[in-house]
Structures are given as C-alpha cells and as structure tokens.
Design an enzyme around this catalytic site. Structure first.
Site, short mmCIF file in Angstrom:
data_model
loop_
_atom_site.label_atom_id
_atom_site.label_comp_id
_atom_site.label_asym_id
_atom_site.label_seq_id
_atom_site.Cartn_x
_atom_site.Cartn_y
_atom_site.Cartn_z
N HIS A 1 6.72 2.76 19.06
CA HIS A 1 6.03 3.02 18.30
C HIS A 1 5.68 3.96 17.96
CE1 HIS A 1 1.68 2.12 16.72
NE2 HIS A 1 1.88 2.56 15.46
N GLU B 1 2.43 -4.42 23.19
CA GLU B 1 3.15 -2.29 24.21
C GLU B 1 2.24 -1.98 24.87
OE1 GLU B 1 1.86 0.06 20.54
OE2 GLU B 1 3.07 -1.38 19.32
N ALA C 1 7.61 5.11 14.95
CA ALA C 1 7.74 5.52 13.32
C ALA C 1 7.04 6.66 12.34
CB ALA C 1 7.53 3.80 12.71
N ARG D 1 1.48 -2.98 12.63
CA ARG D 1 1.18 -3.56 13.80
C ARG D 1 1.55 -4.51 14.91
NH1 ARG D 1 0.23 0.93 13.96
NH2 ARG D 1 -1.91 1.47 13.65
N THR E 1 7.26 -2.65 11.22
CA THR E 1 6.05 -0.31 11.74
C THR E 1 5.04 -0.40 11.31
OG1 THR E 1 7.37 -0.17 9.16
CG2 THR E 1 8.73 0.12 11.32
N GLY F 1 1.23 -1.09 -0.14
CA GLY F 1 0.04 -0.26 0.50
C GLY F 1 0.48 1.50 0.10
N ARG F 2 0.93 1.91 1.03
CA ARG F 2 1.11 4.19 0.52
C ARG F 2 2.59 3.50 1.37
NH1 ARG F 2 -4.44 5.87 1.13
NH2 ARG F 2 -4.56 4.21 2.71
N ILE F 3 2.60 2.85 2.16
CA ILE F 3 3.96 2.85 2.85
C ILE F 3 5.00 1.72 2.29
CG2 ILE F 3 5.02 2.52 5.33
CD1 ILE F 3 2.55 3.25 6.77
P1 NAD Z 1 -2.29 0.93 2.82
O1 NAD Z 1 -4.30 0.47 2.82
O2 NAD Z 1 -1.95 1.71 1.95
O3 NAD Z 1 -1.84 -0.46 2.85
C1 NAD Z 1 -1.74 -1.80 3.20
C2 NAD Z 1 -1.65 -2.64 1.67
O4 NAD Z 1 -1.69 -4.13 2.72
C3 NAD Z 1 -2.91 -2.86 1.29
O5 NAD Z 1 -2.06 -3.17 -0.01
C4 NAD Z 1 -3.53 -4.43 1.16
O6 NAD Z 1 -3.66 -4.94 0.50
C5 NAD Z 1 -2.62 -4.90 2.50
N1 NAD Z 1 -3.12 -5.72 2.45
C6 NAD Z 1 -4.05 -6.06 3.04
N2 NAD Z 1 -4.45 -7.32 4.14
C7 NAD Z 1 -3.59 -8.19 3.96
C8 NAD Z 1 -3.06 -9.13 4.36
N3 NAD Z 1 -4.04 -10.00 4.39
N4 NAD Z 1 -1.91 -9.43 3.24
C9 NAD Z 1 -1.09 -9.12 3.20
N5 NAD Z 1 -1.42 -7.50 2.17
C10 NAD Z 1 -2.46 -7.62 3.10
O7 NAD Z 1 -1.80 1.20 4.55
P2 NAD Z 1 -0.50 1.64 4.11
O8 NAD Z 1 -0.84 3.08 4.79
O9 NAD Z 1 0.70 1.23 3.51
O10 NAD Z 1 0.13 1.71 6.07
C11 NAD Z 1 0.16 0.39 7.02
C12 NAD Z 1 0.26 -0.18 8.28
O11 NAD Z 1 1.02 0.37 8.23
C13 NAD Z 1 -0.90 0.54 8.89
O12 NAD Z 1 -2.28 -0.56 8.58
C14 NAD Z 1 -0.60 0.46 10.19
O13 NAD Z 1 -1.24 -0.76 11.07
C15 NAD Z 1 0.51 1.01 10.17
N6 NAD Z 1 1.34 1.83 10.39
C16 NAD Z 1 2.26 2.33 11.30
C17 NAD Z 1 3.15 3.40 11.51
C18 NAD Z 1 3.75 3.84 13.11
O14 NAD Z 1 4.04 4.60 13.70
N7 NAD Z 1 4.56 2.90 13.60
C19 NAD Z 1 2.70 4.67 11.13
C20 NAD Z 1 1.50 4.51 10.44
C21 NAD Z 1 1.29 3.67 10.10
#
Ligand code: NAD
Length: 332
Positions: free
Chosen positions: A296, A270, A298, A241, A239, A159-161
């Site tokens: 936590h 956590e 990141a 969950r 990074t 996804g985005r990250i």
């Molecule tokens: P996003 O929704 O853009 O991307 C998530 C990706 O995961 C999508 O491409 C989706 O298809 C995929 N996905 C969904 N279910 C799946 C599965 N069962 N197996 C494999 N892939 C699967 O989300 P994002 O913006 O990239 O963020 C990802 C996660 O990072 C967030 O949900 C959040 O929990 C975590 N995050 C952590 C921090 C931190 O400070 N540590 C900060 C921001 C986000």
C-alpha cells in the site's frame, strides 16, 4: 472552546511532517493542543488519555464502532488519506462526529505508481534485477517483455487518479477504454476514449487498472463470477483498495492462465499480512512469480506527503471554525 488533536502513529510522516504540524501557526492561534501518539488508533490501542476531540489517523488505524464508542469526547476525525474505509462512517455520523479526508493531493502520484507496476510487469524488471543480483548472470534469456504502445488498457474509475492514468496511458500510445458509474463525456472526448460496460472492459483489455473507491457497491467488483470474462493473458493492476478485487478469483485466473500477471498495491488481506501467518489463496498469490505485491505504497512520495498534511491541517481548522472541509459521509 479548547481543542486537543492527537496524531496517531505519526512516525511515517518523518521529522519534516512533525515539524509541519507542530509549527502550524493557524493551529496554535486556534489554541489547539497537538499530541503525537506512537500507536495507531484502534480497539487494541485506545489511549489512556481520552480527552481529545480531534483524531488524525491514517489507513493503518481502524476506527470502528467499538473504537468510536470508547472515545466520548471525539468530535472530528481527519484521515490523512483519500480512502476512508478504515472508519465506520455510519457510527461516526450517528454520534455526530465529523469525518474529513484528503480528496486530492496530486493524483499523478498514485497513477505513476500504477504505471510503475505495469512497466515492472511488461518489461520483467524484477526478474532482470534478480538475474544479475541473485543469479550472478548477464543473460537476457527469458526476459522478453511486451510494448505498451498499441495495447488496450481498461481503466475502472475515471476520477482524479483514473484521469491521470488515462493521460499517462495515452502518452504511452495505448488505446484506452473506461468503466465508471459516472461518465465524464467531456474528458472522454478530450482524451479520445469510450466508456464501456464492466463486462466489455474486462473482455477487451490487455491491462486492467482499478481506480474506483471501495464502497459497498464496489465490493468484489472483479470476482469469481466475472473473472472468466477477462481477456486471456491480460494483466491486472490494483492501486485502489484490496476488496474491490476478490483474491480467490485472481489466484484462480493466474493459475488458469486467464491472467498473465498482476500488480497489486492493495489486498483484501492487508491486515492478515501485517499480523503475519498468511494462509490460503493469499499465500499462493504472494508466492507467484508473475505477481508484484507492494505494501500500500502508491501514495508514498515526499511531495504527496506534504500535500496530504497540508490539506489535513486545513480540514482540522475547517472543523474548528465550524465550516468542515472535505467531509465524507456514508453511502446513501
Ligand atoms: P475519485 O473519487 O476522484 O474517483 C473515483 C471514481 O470512481 C469516480 O469517477 C467515481 O464515479 C468512480 N466510481 C464510483 N463507484 C464506482 C463503481 N461502482 N464502478 C466504477 N466506478 C465507480 O477518487 P480518486 O482520487 O481517483 O481515488 C480512487 C481511489 O484510489 C480512492 O478511493 C482510494 O481508495 C484509492 N487510493 C489508493 C492509494 C494508494 O496508496 N494505493 C492512494 C490514494 C487513493
């Protein structure tokens, strides 16, 4: 209709954040009363004054069924985060409470942190610092690391990250493999990486980095049943969950040499750590020299914080205007 928005445990956002919220002209024009509460929002910290209809919370709040039931006027929850697993979406939806999150605030921020962990492990940065600070030495014995260039990185969640992590990995000259339930073939073609199964990813990656959301379907995605598939000597970075990765499986793999190290910004435990008195596998994990655990953190850059607040204010305004933005709903 008059609205009252309470921002819980807001001190983390600093004076700049407070000013940004309290001086927001659109909220003022919409007649929203803004209150900053010192505590998190959870069962143990239900405010005495419960007349607010909008709650702005962060990951440190736990908006479970009991908390929601204690707040009869609550109509909207704005979480100042991407993840929303600290909110009982099912109960909120049943009670007609709208929940919005911040889907994007510069995903480079989290991907950069994943690489901070990768580089700290690959180049033994913590050990090198301790050599000089704590051991008062200047020898580089035992501090040999490894190159990222040419190594295989497995990205779980594109996804985005995950996409930023892939771009960064490519910049380091790494070979990228990805696993996702949704395949962005155009991006894969553009960046030159294949999608593989989870099992394949675990078995070929020198570094595994987790970027999918925590959902019932991703609970313990890496677990005691599949960790034996991990390539011997690999490194695990999480990074996303904590509960996507089973702590006991990671501890076993580190002890057994399947994993050479781990960089974990998130942990299943956590809450336990925050309360103090850790025991069991997590205690072992925290003491391991080849493990870097961060609290936590990141997402935590100045630029990201301002973008998070900005989107959250838009989310609140969207709710007030009857056109909710960035709404999140329970997994079907
Ligand atoms: P996003 O929704 O853009 O991307 C998530 C990706 O995961 C999508 O491409 C989706 O298809 C995929 N996905 C969904 N279910 C799946 C599965 N069962 N197996 C494999 N892939 C699967 O989300 P994002 O913006 O990239 O963020 C990802 C996660 O990072 C967030 O949900 C959040 O929990 C975590 N995050 C952590 C921090 C931190 O400070 N540590 C900060 C921001 C986000």
């Amino acid at each position: 209709m008059a609205h009252k928005a309470v921002f819980f445990n807001f001190s983390r956002w600093g004076d700049e954040g407070r000013d940004l919220v309290s001086s927001n002209i659109e909220l003022k024009n919409a007649g929203v009363e803004v209150v900053f509460a010192p505590d998190t929002l959870d069962e143990a910290h239900i405010p005495t004054d419960r007349d607010f209809d909008i709650a702005a919370v962060f990951m440190d709040s736990k908006v479970d069924a009991a908390t929601i039931s204690s707040l009869p006027n609550l109509r909207f929850i704005a979480t100042l985060s991407t993840g929303f697993d600290h909110i009982d979406l099912k109960t909120a939806t049943e009670k007609g409470i709208v929940v919005s999150s911040v889907p994007a605030y510069g995903e480079n921020t989290v991907a950069e942190f994943a690489f901070a962990l990768i580089l700290a492990l690959s180049r033994k940065v913590c050990e090198a610092r301790a050599r000089i600070r704590d051991e008062k030495g200047f020898s580089n014995d035992g501090l040999q690391g490894f190159d990222l260039a040419g190594k295989q990185i497995g990205v779980i969640g594109t996804g985005r990250i995950g996409k930023h992590a892939i771009r960064m990995a490519k910049g380091f000259g790494m070979r990228v493999f990805a696993y996702d339930v949704y395949h962005d073939e155009a991006f894969a073609k553009e960046m030159g990486f294949p999608y593989v199964t989870l099992e394949e990813l675990l078995s070929i990656s020198d570094i595994i980095t987790v970027h999918c959301p925590y959902l019932p379907s991703t609970h313990h995605l890496i677990n005691k049943g599949n960790i034996h598939l991990v390539k011997s000597g690999a490194y695990l970075i999480n990074t996303a969950r904590g509960a996507i990765v089973e702590t006991e499986a990671v501890v076993g793999a580190l002890k057994g040499g399947i994993l050479s190290g781990a960089g974990l910004d998130v942990l299943e435990e956590e809450e336990q750590i925050k309360k103090g008195g850790v025991s069991g596998p997590i205690q072992e994990l925290l003491a391991m020299p080849n493990v870097i655990v961060t609290p936590h953190n990141a997402f935590n850059t100045k630029e990201a914080a301002l973008r998070i607040l900005d989107t959250s204010l838009q989310n609140i305004l969207g709710f007030i205007q009857g056109t909710p933005l960035n709404q999140v709903k329970p997994e079907a």
